[in-house]
Design an enzyme around this catalytic site. Structure first.
Site, PDB file in Angstrom:
ATOM      1  N   SER A  15      56.503  16.527  92.348  1.00  0.00           N
ATOM      2  CA  SER A  15      56.097  15.952  91.061  1.00  0.00           C
ATOM      3  C   SER A  15      56.216  16.970  89.938  1.00  0.00           C
ATOM      4  O   SER A  15      56.728  16.662  88.847  1.00  0.00           O
ATOM      5  CB  SER A  15      54.652  15.449  91.141  1.00  0.00           C
ATOM      6  N   ARG A  40      49.905  19.964  84.380  1.00  0.00           N
ATOM      7  CA  ARG A  40      48.824  19.356  85.155  1.00  0.00           C
ATOM      8  C   ARG A  40      48.329  18.073  84.489  1.00  0.00           C
ATOM      9  O   ARG A  40      48.044  17.077  85.170  1.00  0.00           O
ATOM     10  CB  ARG A  40      47.671  20.353  85.313  1.00  0.00           C
ATOM     11  N   HIS A  43      50.958  15.469  85.045  1.00  0.00           N
ATOM     12  CA  HIS A  43      50.875  15.072  86.447  1.00  0.00           C
ATOM     13  C   HIS A  43      49.744  14.074  86.661  1.00  0.00           C
ATOM     14  O   HIS A  43      49.875  13.122  87.441  1.00  0.00           O
ATOM     15  CB  HIS A  43      50.657  16.319  87.309  1.00  0.00           C
TER      16      HIS A  43
END
Length: 224
Positions: A15, A40, A43
Site C-alpha cells: 500500500s 500514513r 493509507h
C-alpha cells in the site's frame, strides 16, 4: 486475489509503495521530513487530498518524533482516536496516552463553565500534562481552548489539529496554527474541513512508528 499480499505487513508495504507511486504520478512533492505522516494519513483514508491539506510548521515532525522518543504523553480529544493509537508502540517507547472526555469531573466542569466537554478536557489535560502531544481530531472547541492556553504560556511538545466538520472547523485550525507559529509550538494541521479521529490517530502512529524505528534494534521488539 493476489495471495502474495495477504499478510498484514505485506499489504501495508504494498500500500505504501502504491501511495508513493501515485504521489509521484500526480507530481506531488511532499515537504521533506513529512513523508511518513502524509503517507500514513493517505493509507488510513485513501484520500490524496491530504498530500496538500496537511500543513506543518518547520521541524514539526522531527520535534514530535523526538518528544515521543523521550516518552512524551499523548492526549486525544476522543476515545476513538485514543483507541486507534498503537499500544504496542506506545509501550516500546515508554509513552502513555489519555483522553479525558468521559471523566465525571470534566462533565461537571463543562456544565459549570457553560462550555463543551472537549474544552474542559483540554483544560484538565493541560494542567496534568503541559508538555504533551495534543491530538485533536473532532472538536474545534478543543483547539480554541488550546489556542487560549498557548497564548497564556502553555508549551505542548506538539499540537495535531485535524478536526472534521462544518462548524468552526476551518477557523479553529487556522487560529491554532497561527497561535502555535507565534509561540514557537510545533503544529501539524489538516487545513480545510477534512480530518477526523482516524486522521488524528494516523498522525500519532506515523510519529510513534518513526520514533520506534529510531531505537536500537535490540529495543524495538521486532526484527529488522
Amino acid at each position: 486475489m493476489n495471495e502474495r499480499h495477504v499478510l498484514p505487513a505485506d499489504i501495508e508495504r504494498t500500500s505504501m509503495a502504491i501511495i508513493q507511486g501515485e504521489l509521484t504520478e500526480r507530481g506531488i512533492q511532499v515537504p521533506a521530513g513529512c513523508e511518513a505522516v502524509v503517507q500514513r494519513v493517505i493509507h488510513t483514508t485513501a484520500d490524496f487530498d491530504y498530500a496538500k491539506n496537511l500543513c506543518f510548521t518547520p521541524g514539526a515532525v522531527d520535534k514530535g518524533v523526538e518528544a515521543l522518543g523521550r516518552g512524551a504523553v499523548l492526549v486525544t480529544d476522543t476515545n476513538m482516536a485514543l483507541a486507534g493509537i498503537s499500544k504496542p508502540t506506545l509501550k516500546k517507547l515508554g509513552c502513555s496516552a489519555y483522553c479525558y472526555m468521559a471523566d465525571e469531573d470534566v462533565a461537571r466542569a463543562a456544565v459549570q463553565e457553560n462550555t463543551t466537554r472537549a474544552d474542559a478536557a483540554m483544560q484538565k489535560a493541560a494542567q496534568l500534562h503541559p508538555g504533551a502531544v495534543f491530538a485533536v481530531g473532532n472538536a474545534p472547541t478543543a483547539l480554541f481552548r488550546l489556542e487560549k492556553l498557548i497564548e497564556e504560556g502553555l508549551r505542548p511538545a506538539l499540537v495535531i489539529a485535524v478536526p472534521v466538520g462544518f462548524v468552526n472547523v476551518v477557523e479553529s485550525k487556522e487560529r491554532i496554527f497561527s497561535a502555535c507559529e507565534a509561540a514557537g509550538v510545533p503544529v501539524i494541521a489538516a487545513m480545510g474541513r477534512k480530518g477526523g479521529s482516524n486522521v488524528a490517530a494516523a498522525v500519532c502512529n506515523a510519529l510513534l512508528y518513526t520514533a520506534a524505528n529510531a531505537l536500537d534494534p535490540a529495543q524495538r521488539g521486532w526484527k529488522g
